[in-house]
Design a protein around this motif. Structure first.
Motif, PDB file in Angstrom:
ATOM      1  N   VAL A 187      -4.142  -6.958  11.800  1.00  0.00           N
ATOM      2  CA  VAL A 187      -4.231  -7.606  10.491  1.00  0.00           C
ATOM      3  C   VAL A 187      -2.836  -7.796   9.912  1.00  0.00           C
ATOM      4  O   VAL A 187      -2.014  -6.888   9.906  1.00  0.00           O
ATOM      5  CB  VAL A 187      -5.075  -6.743   9.520  1.00  0.00           C
ATOM      6  N   ALA A 188      -2.595  -9.027   9.450  1.00  0.00           N
ATOM      7  CA  ALA A 188      -1.348  -9.304   8.721  1.00  0.00           C
ATOM      8  C   ALA A 188      -1.706  -9.508   7.252  1.00  0.00           C
ATOM      9  O   ALA A 188      -2.614 -10.282   6.944  1.00  0.00           O
ATOM     10  CB  ALA A 188      -0.687 -10.573   9.260  1.00  0.00           C
ATOM     11  N   LYS A 189      -1.040  -8.760   6.381  1.00  0.00           N
ATOM     12  CA  LYS A 189      -1.204  -8.983   4.930  1.00  0.00           C
ATOM     13  C   LYS A 189       0.056  -9.685   4.467  1.00  0.00           C
ATOM     14  O   LYS A 189       1.112  -9.065   4.368  1.00  0.00           O
ATOM     15  CB  LYS A 189      -1.407  -7.634   4.226  1.00  0.00           C
ATOM     16  N   VAL A 190      -0.062 -11.000   4.243  1.00  0.00           N
ATOM     17  CA  VAL A 190       1.122 -11.840   4.018  1.00  0.00           C
ATOM     18  C   VAL A 190       1.269 -12.183   2.542  1.00  0.00           C
ATOM     19  O   VAL A 190       0.342 -12.702   1.922  1.00  0.00           O
ATOM     20  CB  VAL A 190       1.033 -13.132   4.848  1.00  0.00           C
ATOM     21  N   ARG A 191       2.429 -11.880   1.994  1.00  0.00           N
ATOM     22  CA  ARG A 191       2.733 -12.215   0.602  1.00  0.00           C
ATOM     23  C   ARG A 191       3.869 -13.241   0.595  1.00  0.00           C
ATOM     24  O   ARG A 191       4.897 -13.005   1.221  1.00  0.00           O
ATOM     25  CB  ARG A 191       3.165 -10.978  -0.175  1.00  0.00           C
ATOM     26  N   VAL A 192       3.651 -14.363  -0.090  1.00  0.00           N
ATOM     27  CA  VAL A 192       4.650 -15.441  -0.112  1.00  0.00           C
ATOM     28  C   VAL A 192       5.291 -15.472  -1.491  1.00  0.00           C
ATOM     29  O   VAL A 192       4.621 -15.787  -2.482  1.00  0.00           O
ATOM     30  CB  VAL A 192       3.996 -16.794   0.217  1.00  0.00           C
ATOM     31  N   ALA A 193       6.562 -15.146  -1.573  1.00  0.00           N
ATOM     32  CA  ALA A 193       7.273 -15.116  -2.866  1.00  0.00           C
ATOM     33  C   ALA A 193       7.767 -16.513  -3.214  1.00  0.00           C
ATOM     34  O   ALA A 193       8.112 -17.303  -2.334  1.00  0.00           O
ATOM     35  CB  ALA A 193       8.451 -14.155  -2.793  1.00  0.00           C
ATOM     36  N   ARG A 194       7.779 -16.794  -4.540  1.00  0.00           N
ATOM     37  CA  ARG A 194       8.261 -18.118  -4.983  1.00  0.00           C
ATOM     38  C   ARG A 194       9.793 -18.191  -4.969  1.00  0.00           C
ATOM     39  O   ARG A 194      10.375 -19.258  -4.818  1.00  0.00           O
ATOM     40  CB  ARG A 194       7.733 -18.405  -6.394  1.00  0.00           C
ATOM     41  N   ASP A 195      10.445 -17.030  -5.099  1.00  0.00           N
ATOM     42  CA  ASP A 195      11.922 -17.047  -5.098  1.00  0.00           C
ATOM     43  C   ASP A 195      12.418 -15.637  -4.758  1.00  0.00           C
ATOM     44  O   ASP A 195      11.636 -14.704  -4.635  1.00  0.00           O
ATOM     45  CB  ASP A 195      12.475 -17.497  -6.459  1.00  0.00           C
ATOM     46  N   GLY A 196      13.742 -15.525  -4.657  1.00  0.00           N
ATOM     47  CA  GLY A 196      14.316 -14.246  -4.243  1.00  0.00           C
ATOM     48  C   GLY A 196      14.023 -13.130  -5.212  1.00  0.00           C
ATOM     49  O   GLY A 196      13.820 -11.984  -4.823  1.00  0.00           O
ATOM     50  N   GLY A 197      13.980 -13.478  -6.509  1.00  0.00           N
ATOM     51  CA  GLY A 197      13.699 -12.449  -7.511  1.00  0.00           C
ATOM     52  C   GLY A 197      12.309 -11.878  -7.339  1.00  0.00           C
ATOM     53  O   GLY A 197      12.100 -10.660  -7.365  1.00  0.00           O
ATOM     54  N   GLU A 198      11.345 -12.773  -7.096  1.00  0.00           N
ATOM     55  CA  GLU A 198       9.965 -12.293  -6.913  1.00  0.00           C
ATOM     56  C   GLU A 198       9.853 -11.502  -5.610  1.00  0.00           C
ATOM     57  O   GLU A 198       9.155 -10.496  -5.534  1.00  0.00           O
ATOM     58  CB  GLU A 198       8.993 -13.479  -6.881  1.00  0.00           C
ATOM     59  N   LEU A 199      10.564 -11.950  -4.590  1.00  0.00           N
ATOM     60  CA  LEU A 199      10.520 -11.231  -3.301  1.00  0.00           C
ATOM     61  C   LEU A 199      11.012  -9.796  -3.495  1.00  0.00           C
ATOM     62  O   LEU A 199      10.326  -8.841  -3.116  1.00  0.00           O
ATOM     63  CB  LEU A 199      11.395 -11.946  -2.278  1.00  0.00           C
ATOM     64  N   GLY A 200      12.166  -9.650  -4.140  1.00  0.00           N
ATOM     65  CA  GLY A 200      12.723  -8.310  -4.356  1.00  0.00           C
ATOM     66  C   GLY A 200      11.796  -7.436  -5.174  1.00  0.00           C
ATOM     67  O   GLY A 200      11.556  -6.275  -4.838  1.00  0.00           O
ATOM     68  N   ALA A 201      11.217  -8.024  -6.222  1.00  0.00           N
ATOM     69  CA  ALA A 201      10.331  -7.246  -7.108  1.00  0.00           C
ATOM     70  C   ALA A 201       9.051  -6.831  -6.375  1.00  0.00           C
ATOM     71  O   ALA A 201       8.569  -5.703  -6.520  1.00  0.00           O
ATOM     72  CB  ALA A 201       9.993  -8.067  -8.348  1.00  0.00           C
ATOM     73  N   THR A 202       8.514  -7.744  -5.552  1.00  0.00           N
ATOM     74  CA  THR A 202       7.268  -7.437  -4.818  1.00  0.00           C
ATOM     75  C   THR A 202       7.507  -6.359  -3.763  1.00  0.00           C
ATOM     76  O   THR A 202       6.709  -5.426  -3.613  1.00  0.00           O
ATOM     77  CB  THR A 202       6.736  -8.722  -4.135  1.00  0.00           C
ATOM     78  N   VAL A 203       8.638  -6.454  -3.076  1.00  0.00           N
ATOM     79  CA  VAL A 203       8.968  -5.424  -2.077  1.00  0.00           C
ATOM     80  C   VAL A 203       9.211  -4.086  -2.776  1.00  0.00           C
ATOM     81  O   VAL A 203       8.714  -3.044  -2.332  1.00  0.00           O
ATOM     82  CB  VAL A 203      10.212  -5.842  -1.267  1.00  0.00           C
ATOM     83  N   ALA A 204       9.897  -4.120  -3.910  1.00  0.00           N
ATOM     84  CA  ALA A 204      10.181  -2.875  -4.645  1.00  0.00           C
ATOM     85  C   ALA A 204       8.887  -2.217  -5.108  1.00  0.00           C
ATOM     86  O   ALA A 204       8.727  -0.988  -5.009  1.00  0.00           O
ATOM     87  CB  ALA A 204      11.086  -3.162  -5.843  1.00  0.00           C
ATOM     88  N   GLU A 205       7.925  -3.031  -5.543  1.00  0.00           N
ATOM     89  CA  GLU A 205       6.637  -2.471  -5.999  1.00  0.00           C
ATOM     90  C   GLU A 205       5.898  -1.824  -4.832  1.00  0.00           C
ATOM     91  O   GLU A 205       5.338  -0.725  -4.934  1.00  0.00           O
ATOM     92  CB  GLU A 205       5.789  -3.593  -6.622  1.00  0.00           C
ATOM     93  N   TYR A 206       5.918  -2.493  -3.694  1.00  0.00           N
ATOM     94  CA  TYR A 206       5.261  -1.977  -2.476  1.00  0.00           C
ATOM     95  C   TYR A 206       5.891  -0.651  -2.051  1.00  0.00           C
ATOM     96  O   TYR A 206       5.196   0.332  -1.804  1.00  0.00           O
ATOM     97  CB  TYR A 206       5.431  -3.036  -1.387  1.00  0.00           C
TER      98      TYR A 206
END
Ligand SMILES: O=C(O)[C@H](O)[C@@H](O)[C@H](O)[C@H](O)COP(=O)(O)O
Length: 241
Positions: free
Chosen positions: A2-21
């Protein structure tokens, strides 16, 4: 698989989503949190963790999923890249660098002992190369094709320079309860076109059949791989037919 794929709209969202995880996994861990991080573009993404004052970095033991056999102050050092971007700002965090003064094979042996003393990886944060490699496990290379039981090994002919590296192995990474790939940008689009499909509901999942690369062979112990990516990298992912 299973792949749980999250697509960020920009670098800021990517960093924040990874940090939350990462923050959630750190909070759920016991008195020690063993994280393996990669080099390349990852240090820039992990920099967002510096703002998370809720994370108990004092219980973190950081290893490198792979590290180049270069001085720790070399611009090629993953230790330097991650330390400059994040770890130098987090007092109390324990970062395990390889010993570049040792012969690569000895450095790998020493690193494996340190990793075993920490009980193995709880979270592997991995990059993905355009050829499907991750850490320093490359398609067609013996370290990937004929893996052994070692947790840390050495490669002296890395297709991605510098050639000499210490890397966590498939055995070490697949034993991790949590495993995530952080891979973005147009350079991944041709690869992602072959390994992912877009479902009718817009969700992205692994293609079936799934091409065999190091990045599609590695899953967490629970059979799941978390993916953090962006629109550029998934731009060519075909819709499920
Ligand atoms: O030491 C290294 O070179 C990295 O650990 C390597 O495995 C990296 O994660 C991939 O090559 C993806 O790199 P990018 O994220 O920069 O594309």
């Amino acid at each position: 698989m299973v792949a749980k794929v999250r697509v960020a709209r920009d670098g800021g969202e990517l960093g924040a989503t990874v940090a939350e995880y990462v923050a959630a996994l750190s909070a759920a861990s016991g008195e020690r949190f063993v994280v393996a991080v990669s080099g390349g573009s990852m240090p820039g993404v992990l920099a967002a963790l510096a703002h998370r004052r809720d994370i108990e970095f004092g219980k973190w033991e950081v290893f490198f999923a792979d590290e180049r056999c270069v001085p720790l102050d070399s611009p090629d050092s993953n230790y330097k890249a991650c330390n400059d971007a994040l770890f130098s700002k987090l007092p109390g965090i324990r970062v395990h660098a390889i010993d570049p003064s040792l012969e690569p094979a000895k450095a790998a042996e020493t690193y494996e002992k340190e990793l075993m003393e920490c009980g193995g990886v709880h979270l592997a944060l991995l990059g993905a190369g355009p050829d499907g490699h991750t850490a320093s496990l490359f398609p067609g290379h013996a370290l990937f094709e004929t893996p052994g039981s070692k947790l840390v090994d050495v490669i002296l002919d890395s297709p991605k320079p510098p050639p000499a590296r210490v890397t966590l192995t498939r055995a070490a990474l697949a034993a991790a309860p949590n495993l995530a790939f952080i891979a973005t940008g147009t350079s991944k689009a041709d690869l992602f076109k072959t390994i992912f499909v877009r479902q009718a509901d817009g969700e992205i999942s692994y293609a079936d059949p799934l091409p065999r690369y190091p990045i599609t062979t590695l899953l967490s112990r629970s059979g799941v791989a978390d993916w953090f990516t962006d629109a550029a990298a998934v731009a060519k992912v075909p819709s499920q037919t």
